[in-house]
Motif scaffolding. Structure first.
Motif, short mmCIF file in Angstrom:
data_model
loop_
_atom_site.label_atom_id
_atom_site.label_comp_id
_atom_site.label_asym_id
_atom_site.label_seq_id
_atom_site.Cartn_x
_atom_site.Cartn_y
_atom_site.Cartn_z
N ILE A 7 0.83 -1.20 0.00
CA ILE A 7 0.00 0.00 0.00
C ILE A 7 0.87 1.24 0.00
N THR A 267 1.64 -4.10 -10.13
CA THR A 267 0.76 -2.93 -10.17
C THR A 267 0.72 -2.32 -11.57
N ASN A 271 -3.75 -0.94 -9.79
CA ASN A 271 -3.81 -1.42 -8.41
C ASN A 271 -3.11 -2.78 -8.32
N GLU A 273 -2.39 -6.55 -8.13
CA GLU A 273 -3.10 -7.77 -8.48
C GLU A 273 -2.13 -8.94 -8.46
N ILE A 293 -6.97 -4.07 -3.31
CA ILE A 293 -5.57 -4.48 -3.30
C ILE A 293 -5.51 -6.00 -3.09
N SER A 310 -6.37 -9.65 0.47
CA SER A 310 -7.16 -8.65 -0.25
C SER A 310 -7.96 -7.81 0.74
#
Length: 437
Positions: A7, A267, A271, A273, A293, A310
């Protein structure tokens, strides 16, 4: 924790005389030891006159073997009933009456003088006896070398394999991200904390090491000037190879059980994955497709499923998906911040980290059905759990001493012990067996 970062950003030995498939006793149930084998270990000896240095070496080997076998969880070491006699020392077979409380007995002896320097080498003869039958059931000779611990680990794994049918972890290593000043480098250490070795000298943050299950390569992430890339380092020569530099984050690599594929977090589409690629860096396939996320993949031992983190439900939780992205289901519901999953090699459990309302993050295990959640740690902050290849132990990073070090514990949380002394050890990954003799 992984979600937060995403993040924010060996010579050969002679073969044993007993074929390995002839297992003496297999005492396991539901993936865990059913009961421990009662084992006695005689002091390793030489019946010939040898230098004191050799006597010290075989004593050290015996002590390491003892610790290996205790750690394995397969054995309960017992003591002899009475002190050893001179007659038993001279005898060609052990005094079985002294070991009446044991089921099996392990002995070690430097070979007789006429064989001692065969082919210019020294050999240690290991024998295992069935106490009830008063019969030798295993023997093998091991070349002595300067690396006494490696000799001992080889002996331990051979004995474990013969008596239980399972592979031991004595010849395994643990890779981790080691703090070096303002940077982190990839380092490795023996499973018991000995022989630490720094592999990389990149001078930047080296993160998320994961050991290939089939060779001596470790995948990890590290920054170049702009990107978090994916690399491989070969522990034999320390050479570092760029594997993936797709724009954005290339992070949290996880080797498939067959060693042919790597699941990772990318990313490139905005986002984070989950994707899968070949170990060559090609054949990229997308697994997850969600606005949330998705990160920190870990393979099931069958290679057909992946567990991952997630926040699609509003907070980081553990999910499981088939590798083609279908049949996604949520695993954890207790706790509002669950990360860093690791799937047991035995297939029955997943360990992960949960941030509790009070105190730091702690390590849990849970059945793959989502039932029987158990907290394993409680002291300090504990992160990044990873299973031993036999599924009986977990290595993790903890700051309970004031700085992050590596610890190991049993699969049920028992016998937690520190194995590194460096100030700053993170994200451990446990290797498969690496024979060094």
């Amino acid at each position: 924790m992984h979600a937060i970062i995403i993040i924010l950003l060996l010579s050969q030995v002679s073969p044993g005389q007993v074929p390995p498939e002839e297992v003496w006793l297999k005492l396991t149930t539901a993936g865990k030891p059913k009961r421990q084998i009662r084992l006695g270990i005689e002091d390793f000896i030489s019946k010939e006159q040898v230098p004191e240095s050799l006597k010290n070496q075989i004593r050290e080997i015996k002590n390491v073997v003892e610790q290996d076998l205790i750690f394995s969880l397969h054995f309960n070491l017992v003591s002899p009933i009475e002190a050893i006699s001179l007659d038993s020392v001279k005898s060609k077979i052990p005094d079985f009456n002294r070991w009446a409380t044991a089921e099996v007995l392990l002995t070690g002896e430097l070979l007789a003088k006429e064989f001692l320097f065969w082919k210019g080498k020294l050999y240690l003869l290991i024998r295992v006896y069935d106490i009830g039958l008063k019969k030798e059931i295993f023997n093998n000779s091991y070349t002595l070398s300067k690396n006494s611990r490696a000799v001992a680990h080889k002996i331990s794994d051979d004995v474990i394999k013969f008596l239980t049918g399972e592979d031991g972890v004595s010849q395994t290593k643990i890779a981790f991200s080691m703090k070096t000043g303002r940077t982190k480098e990839i380092a490795i250490v023996d499973y018991d904390g000995f022989n630490i070795e720094q592999l990389t000298t990149i001078g930047k943050l080296c993160l998320f090491p994961d050991w290939s299950p089939k060779d001596r390569c470790i995948a990890f992430s590290s920054y170049d000037s702009e990107n978090l890339n994916l690399y491989l380092v070969d522990i034999k020569d320390g050479k570092v190879k760029l594997l993936s530099s797709i724009n954005g984050l290339n992070s949290t690599p996880s080797f498939s059980p067959d060693g042919k594929r790597i699941a990772l977090t990318l990313t490139k589409d905005g986002n984070p994955e989950i994707y899968i690629m070949d170990v060559s860096g090609h054949g990229l396939k997308r697994v997850t497709n969600n606005f949330a996320i998705d990160t920190s993949p870990t393979w099931s031992p069958t290679g057909r499923e992946i567990a991952f983190v997630s926040d699609r439900a509003g907070s980081p939780q553990i999910y499981i998906t088939d590798i083609d992205g279908t049949d996604v289901r949520r695993l954890t519901f207790d706790g509002n911040y669950n990360t860093a999953p690791a799937w047991s090699p035995r297939g029955d459990l997943i360990t992960y980290v949960s941030q509790l309302d009070e105190g730091g993050p702690q390590i849990f295990i849970i059945d793959i059905s989502g039932e029987n959640q158990v907290q394993l740690t409680s002291e300090g902050s504990n992160e990044d759990p990873h299973w031993s290849p036999d599924g009986l132990h977990i290595v993790f990073s903890s700051n309970r001493s004031g700085v992050y070090k590596l610890y190991t514990m049993r699969w049920d949380g028992g016998e937690q012990r520190v194995i590194t002394s460096t100030d700053g050890a993170y994200s451990p990954s446990w290797s498969h067996k690496l024979e060094r003799l």
